[in-house]
Design a protein around this motif. Structure first.
Motif, PDB file in Angstrom:
ATOM      1  N   ASN A  33      13.892 -61.193  11.528  1.00 18.34           N
ATOM      2  CA  ASN A  33      14.909 -60.187  11.205  1.00 18.34           C
ATOM      3  C   ASN A  33      15.879 -60.679  10.123  1.00 18.34           C
ATOM      4  O   ASN A  33      16.282 -59.909   9.257  1.00 18.34           O
ATOM      5  CB  ASN A  33      15.665 -59.818  12.485  1.00 18.34           C
ATOM      6  CG  ASN A  33      16.678 -58.727  12.258  1.00 18.34           C
ATOM      7  OD1 ASN A  33      16.330 -57.620  11.853  1.00 18.34           O
ATOM      8  ND2 ASN A  33      17.955 -59.025  12.481  1.00 18.34           N
ATOM      9  N   GLU A  34      16.234 -61.957  10.159  1.00 15.12           N
ATOM     10  CA  GLU A  34      17.134 -62.475   9.111  1.00 15.12           C
ATOM     11  C   GLU A  34      16.500 -62.340   7.738  1.00 15.12           C
ATOM     12  O   GLU A  34      17.157 -61.942   6.764  1.00 15.12           O
ATOM     13  CB  GLU A  34      17.479 -63.949   9.363  1.00 15.12           C
ATOM     14  CG  GLU A  34      18.678 -64.111  10.262  1.00 15.12           C
ATOM     15  CD  GLU A  34      19.159 -65.550  10.376  1.00 15.12           C
ATOM     16  OE1 GLU A  34      19.258 -66.248   9.343  1.00 15.12           O
ATOM     17  OE2 GLU A  34      19.447 -65.970  11.506  1.00 15.12           O
ATOM     18  N   ILE A  35      15.205 -62.673   7.667  1.00 16.06           N
ATOM     19  CA  ILE A  35      14.497 -62.576   6.387  1.00 16.06           C
ATOM     20  C   ILE A  35      14.335 -61.106   5.980  1.00 16.06           C
ATOM     21  O   ILE A  35      14.550 -60.736   4.826  1.00 16.06           O
ATOM     22  CB  ILE A  35      13.112 -63.266   6.486  1.00 16.06           C
ATOM     23  CG1 ILE A  35      13.287 -64.756   6.802  1.00 16.06           C
ATOM     24  CG2 ILE A  35      12.294 -63.064   5.213  1.00 16.06           C
ATOM     25  CD1 ILE A  35      13.984 -65.555   5.725  1.00 16.06           C
ATOM     26  N   ALA A  36      13.982 -60.254   6.930  1.00 13.94           N
ATOM     27  CA  ALA A  36      13.763 -58.834   6.630  1.00 13.94           C
ATOM     28  C   ALA A  36      15.065 -58.169   6.173  1.00 13.94           C
ATOM     29  O   ALA A  36      15.073 -57.404   5.202  1.00 13.94           O
ATOM     30  CB  ALA A  36      13.197 -58.122   7.854  1.00 13.94           C
ATOM     31  N   VAL A  37      16.172 -58.476   6.854  1.00 10.57           N
ATOM     32  CA  VAL A  37      17.456 -57.869   6.470  1.00 10.57           C
ATOM     33  C   VAL A  37      17.880 -58.350   5.083  1.00 10.57           C
ATOM     34  O   VAL A  37      18.352 -57.555   4.257  1.00 10.57           O
ATOM     35  CB  VAL A  37      18.548 -58.163   7.531  1.00 10.57           C
ATOM     36  CG1 VAL A  37      19.925 -57.750   7.031  1.00 10.57           C
ATOM     37  CG2 VAL A  37      18.223 -57.444   8.841  1.00 10.57           C
ATOM     38  N   ALA A  38      17.663 -59.643   4.806  1.00 15.12           N
ATOM     39  CA  ALA A  38      18.003 -60.157   3.471  1.00 15.12           C
ATOM     40  C   ALA A  38      17.178 -59.440   2.403  1.00 15.12           C
ATOM     41  O   ALA A  38      17.697 -59.093   1.336  1.00 15.12           O
ATOM     42  CB  ALA A  38      17.779 -61.667   3.415  1.00 15.12           C
TER      43      ALA A  38
END
Ligand code: NAD
Ligand code: MG
Length: 397
Positions: free
Chosen positions: A339-344
């Protein structure tokens, strides 16, 4: 020994960090800022240091630290850089209280350092607990740290719990006559938006939360309700309960911040303005109360007070996180990282809003889930999920 409470603020330049400084400023006789730590915002850090003169200022990287050192050369502030330096200030002998408000997995090691040093830890950085769950809670117990939830929902739940349970959760919620934890959430900016238009929402639409002013990552998480999913996992660990004990309730006005239901039929709610200075002040002063600069609710001006069940078609990330919570530590570490990568990537306009769920679900499906028993194993799982997320994003583009 000074009687003042020496505070370290990790994530000082962010939304929670600045609110923490605001509350400390209102209660200067009780609290002093010992150290500030942040990512790369040198300009903001410079002005904070000039105004609040901490003993230490720590930046994420060498480059930012060098610029800060230059800007502060006429002051006595000692400038450091890197994760180890953040861990060192968080564990420093002269420190009583650590505000953990770095965003994302970057907060894990400094937060654990504060826990291992037995500090009073004010936890805003939910991602660190979602990543490390059992290991985090075991360390809190082993090192005698005091863990106070700052996330508004968890702070509300904490305030609604019996004091005996606040201090020792070993026997579980049912032993205390608690039947359920009611985790409230506003539903974010897309609560009523036509589902068909969700794939095309813009970054500025996604970060425009109706009630709260927050950092970008948590604002996007609120729009997808992954934030509530992370909070669901966070609640399981903080309150030593199971996924079955927690119910998510949509409450668009964000005035009730969460509730605890007891077996005699009582429901205790904590209410207040949607202003993080209230939970921050509660954490700083616990078990006392201090001024937070927040006005109480004016009930005569509240027109609506409504509650509904979450719609999982609208919020598939919430369902994904709740399932991961039931599945276990490796699954929760994995979706947090994905999720951190996707949101970024969404914030960088590389993928669409609904692709955030696609990435999270695909990474979880592709990941090997084995038990995680050390910080090293947790970090390895996190790194693997980030890699898979990046592959998935490059295929989507
Ligand atoms: P933000 O983006 O406003 O601030 C993040 C802070 O972390 C900044 O100071 C930034 O410099 C720092 N940071 C980022 N990467 C770093 C790194 N690698 N090393 C050191 N510092 C780094 O975020 P925020 O809204 O203040 O949220 C902070 C945390 O609190 C998040 O975990 C969020 O989920 C949680 N939280 C925030 C709110 C809120 O109202 N803002 C509410 C509940 C929980
Ligand atoms: Mg919250």
């Amino acid at each position: 020994m000074s009687m003042k409470n020496n505070v370290v603020i990790l994530g000082a330049t962010g939304s929670i960090g600045l609110s923490t400084i605001d509350v400390i400023e209102r209660n200067k006789d009780e609290y002093t800022i010992f150290a500030l730590a942040a990512g790369t915002n040198v300009a903001k850090m410079t002005s904070l240091c000039v105004t609040h003169h901490p003993q230490y200022a720590v930046m994420h990287c060498e480059r930012a630290a060098k610029q800060l050192k230059d800007a502060l050369k006429h002051t006595s502030v000692k400038v450091l850089s890197g994760t180890q330096a953040m861990c060192d200030v968080a564990a420093h002998n002269n420190v009583n209280t650590v505000m953990s408000a770095i965003v994302g997995a970057a907060g894990l090691l400094p937060t654990l350092a504060a826990v291992e040093a037995g500090k009073k830890v004010l936890l805003a950085n939910k991602e660190s607990l979602v990543m490390s769950g059992q290991l985090f809670m075991d360390k809190v117990a082993r090192h005698g740290a005091t863990l106070l939830p700052i996330d508004s929902e968890h702070n509300a739940i904490y305030q609604c719990l019996p004091q005996a349970f606040q201090r020792n959760t070993d026997l579980g919620i049912h032993h205390q006559g608690i039947s359920k934890i009611l985790l409230t959430g506003s539903g974010g900016p897309f609560l009523t938006r036509d589902l068909a238009t969700l794939p095309s929402v813009t970054v500025s639409e996604a970060v425009a939360h109706p009630n709260w002013s927050m950092g970008q990552k948590i604002s996007v998480d609120s729009a997808t309700m992954m934030n509530k999913g992370l909070e669901f996992i966070e609640a399981k660990w903080l309150f030593n309960c199971t996924a079955e004990d927690i119910e998510v309730v949509i409450h668009p006005q964000s005035m009730i911040h969460s509730m605890v239901q007891y077996k005699d039929g009582s429901v205790i709610a904590q209410m207040g303005q949607p202003d993080m200075r209230t939970p921050i002040a509660y954490g700083l002063a616990y078990p006392e109360r201090i001024d937070a600069g927040v006005q109480p609710l004016d009930f005569s001006s509240i027109a609506n007070f409504t509650f509904t069940k979450p719609d999982f078609e609208r919020y598939p990330n919430l369902a994904l996180a709740m399932d991961a919570c039931k599945s276990g530590q490796a699954a929760t570490t994995t979706i947090n990282a994905a999720n951190e990568i996707a949101v970024a990537a969404f914030l960088a306009q590389q993928i669409g809003f609904c692709d955030i769920y696609r990435v999270n679900a695909e990474v979880l499906a592709k990941s090997t889930l084995t038990s995680l028993n050390s910080v090293q194993e947790i970090m390895a799982q996190d790194a693997q999920a980030r890699l898979l997320a990046k592959q998935c994003i490059s295929e989507l583009r």
